[in-house]
Design a protein around this motif. Structure first.
Motif, PDB file in Angstrom:
ATOM      1  N   UNK A 189      56.325   9.230  48.790  1.00 37.28           N
ATOM      2  CA  UNK A 189      57.193   8.978  49.942  1.00 37.28           C
ATOM      3  C   UNK A 189      58.042   7.755  49.636  1.00 37.28           C
ATOM      4  N   UNK A 190      59.336   7.888  49.851  1.00 36.48           N
ATOM      5  CA  UNK A 190      60.257   6.819  49.512  1.00 36.48           C
ATOM      6  C   UNK A 190      60.598   5.950  50.723  1.00 36.48           C
ATOM      7  N   UNK A 191      61.256   4.827  50.419  1.00 44.86           N
ATOM      8  CA  UNK A 191      61.729   3.919  51.456  1.00 44.86           C
ATOM      9  C   UNK A 191      62.744   4.663  52.330  1.00 44.86           C
ATOM     10  N   UNK A 192      62.616   4.530  53.662  1.00 46.48           N
ATOM     11  CA  UNK A 192      63.535   5.228  54.568  1.00 46.48           C
ATOM     12  C   UNK A 192      63.619   4.486  55.891  1.00 46.48           C
ATOM     13  N   UNK A 193      64.818   4.534  56.465  1.00 48.48           N
ATOM     14  CA  UNK A 193      64.989   3.890  57.766  1.00 48.48           C
ATOM     15  C   UNK A 193      64.271   4.673  58.860  1.00 48.48           C
ATOM     16  N   UNK A 194      64.199   6.006  58.703  1.00 49.14           N
ATOM     17  CA  UNK A 194      63.472   6.852  59.661  1.00 49.14           C
ATOM     18  C   UNK A 194      62.700   7.903  58.876  1.00 49.14           C
ATOM     19  N   UNK A 195      61.397   8.063  59.214  1.00 49.37           N
ATOM     20  CA  UNK A 195      60.573   9.078  58.579  1.00 49.37           C
ATOM     21  C   UNK A 195      59.566   9.603  59.608  1.00 49.37           C
ATOM     22  N   UNK A 196      59.288  10.872  59.548  1.00 51.82           N
ATOM     23  CA  UNK A 196      58.290  11.457  60.458  1.00 51.82           C
ATOM     24  C   UNK A 196      56.903  11.040  59.978  1.00 51.82           C
ATOM     25  N   UNK A 211      52.727   5.360  46.711  1.00 48.91           N
ATOM     26  CA  UNK A 211      52.432   5.780  45.339  1.00 48.91           C
ATOM     27  C   UNK A 211      51.050   6.443  45.346  1.00 48.91           C
ATOM     28  N   UNK A 212      51.044   7.752  45.207  1.00 52.54           N
ATOM     29  CA  UNK A 212      49.785   8.484  45.201  1.00 52.54           C
ATOM     30  C   UNK A 212      49.086   8.300  43.858  1.00 52.54           C
ATOM     31  N   UNK A 213      47.792   7.940  43.911  1.00 51.43           N
ATOM     32  CA  UNK A 213      47.015   7.707  42.697  1.00 51.43           C
ATOM     33  C   UNK A 213      45.548   7.997  42.984  1.00 51.43           C
ATOM     34  N   UNK A 214      44.769   8.136  41.940  1.00 45.86           N
ATOM     35  CA  UNK A 214      43.341   8.401  42.099  1.00 45.86           C
ATOM     36  C   UNK A 214      42.646   7.195  42.725  1.00 45.86           C
ATOM     37  N   UNK A 215      41.624   7.415  43.560  1.00 41.21           N
ATOM     38  CA  UNK A 215      40.887   6.297  44.134  1.00 41.21           C
ATOM     39  C   UNK A 215      40.358   5.369  43.024  1.00 41.21           C
TER      40      UNK A 215
END
Length: 310
Positions: A189-196, A211-215
């Protein structure tokens, strides 16, 4: 007056008889003149043969010298082409370094000073073009290329000095800029002024990147700074906050556990904690923010290519 006559006596050895040759003075003068002319002609012919041999030898030496010069001029032209490629690569690298140093890349107008023919007269130009033949024209072309390359090299050298001075003045600021990604993974998910928002189900600003990564994946400091917060915060879960100076602050949220203490000074690459899924999170990832004077900005603005991150 009677013409004087000459008598030449020939007395053979071992013989009692003599022979005589009578000639007038005019005849002897004519014979002498003919002999002198013959001797002079023979001498001139000999000198001509010798001179022709010398001229031929000289011509052969000049021909060999011209062939050697032509080969050398061609070799220099090839080396000039290689130098041109190297300077072009240095020019591109210089543009990148100037950006890191906070300077704008050189304009095309400035760079054009490094191309084109010789500026102003130089001593051997006309002689090469009029008297040098094919080799002279080729040498003129190489001279033109080298003149342009020298100007281009001077421009790059001046630019490099400017970049070095700027880097020296900004070394502290550069060390404080978050120039590497804080963990290994992929941006979900990127930087955004509006996001759901996937949990709250409403449109909200997304003030960082996910940043999705392994636990348990390591989270590293992207720049030098001081740890100003370690602990739990609503929505962020377990988090660490770094103050980098110059109005820069970075935040690391949803950690599974931390590895930093408040008040500690860290440098780029130091361990801050580990990826988790604490707080408002749908799965293990790092929420990473960069703030300038309290205002969130896109962290990817600061991430440099690997060549410059260190």
């Amino acid at each position: 007056m009677a013409q004087r006559r000459w008598t030449v006596l020939f007395v053979p050895h071992g013989s009692s008889g003599t022979r005589s040759l009578h000639a007038s003075g005019t005849a002897l003068t004519l014979v002498g003149a003919l002999a002198a002319v013959a001797a002079a002609s023979a001498l001139a012919a000999a000198i001509g043969v010798v001179w022709h041999g010398v001229a031929l030898s000289r011509s052969l030496r000049l021909e060999r010298a011209n062939r050697a010069l032509a080969v050398e001029v061609a070799r220099l032209g090839h080396r000039a082409g290689q130098l041109s490629d190297s300077l072009a690569s240095l020019s591109r690298r210089d543009d990148e370094v100037r950006l890191v140093a906070g300077l704008a890349p050189l304009s095309l107008d400035v760079k054009r000073a490094g191309i084109g023919g010789p500026v102003g007269p130089w001593p051997n130009r006309d002689r090469l073009l009029t008297d040098g033949g094919t080799v002279g024209r080729e040498a003129f072309g190489v001279h033109t290329d080298l003149d342009a390359l020298l100007r281009q090299a001077n421009i790059i050298a001046t630019s490099a000095r400017q970049a070095a001075d700027s880097l020296t003045a900004r070394i502290g600021e550069l060390a404080a800029k978050p120039s590497i990604m804080p963990t290994a993974g992929f941006i979900s998910s990127r930087f955004a002024s509006i996001r759901y928002h996937p949990i709250l189900h409403e449109n909200l600003p997304h003030e960082g990147i996910d940043i999705t990564a392994a636990p348990g994946t390591r989270i590293l400091a992207p720049a030098a700074g001081r740890v100003v917060k370690v602990g739990w915060e609503s929505g962020y879960g377990l988090m660490v906050v770094l103050d980098h100076g110059y109005g820069l602050e970075t935040r690391y949220a949803h950690m599974s556990r931390t590895a930093a203490q408040v008040g500690a000074d860290v440098k780029r690459g130091d361990l801050l904690g580990f990826v988790g899924s604490t707080g408002l999170s749908t799965g293990p990832h790092l929420h990473y923010e960069v703030r300038i004077n309290g205002r969130p900005v896109d962290p990817l603005r600061y991430v440099l290519p690997d060549d410059f991150a260190d």
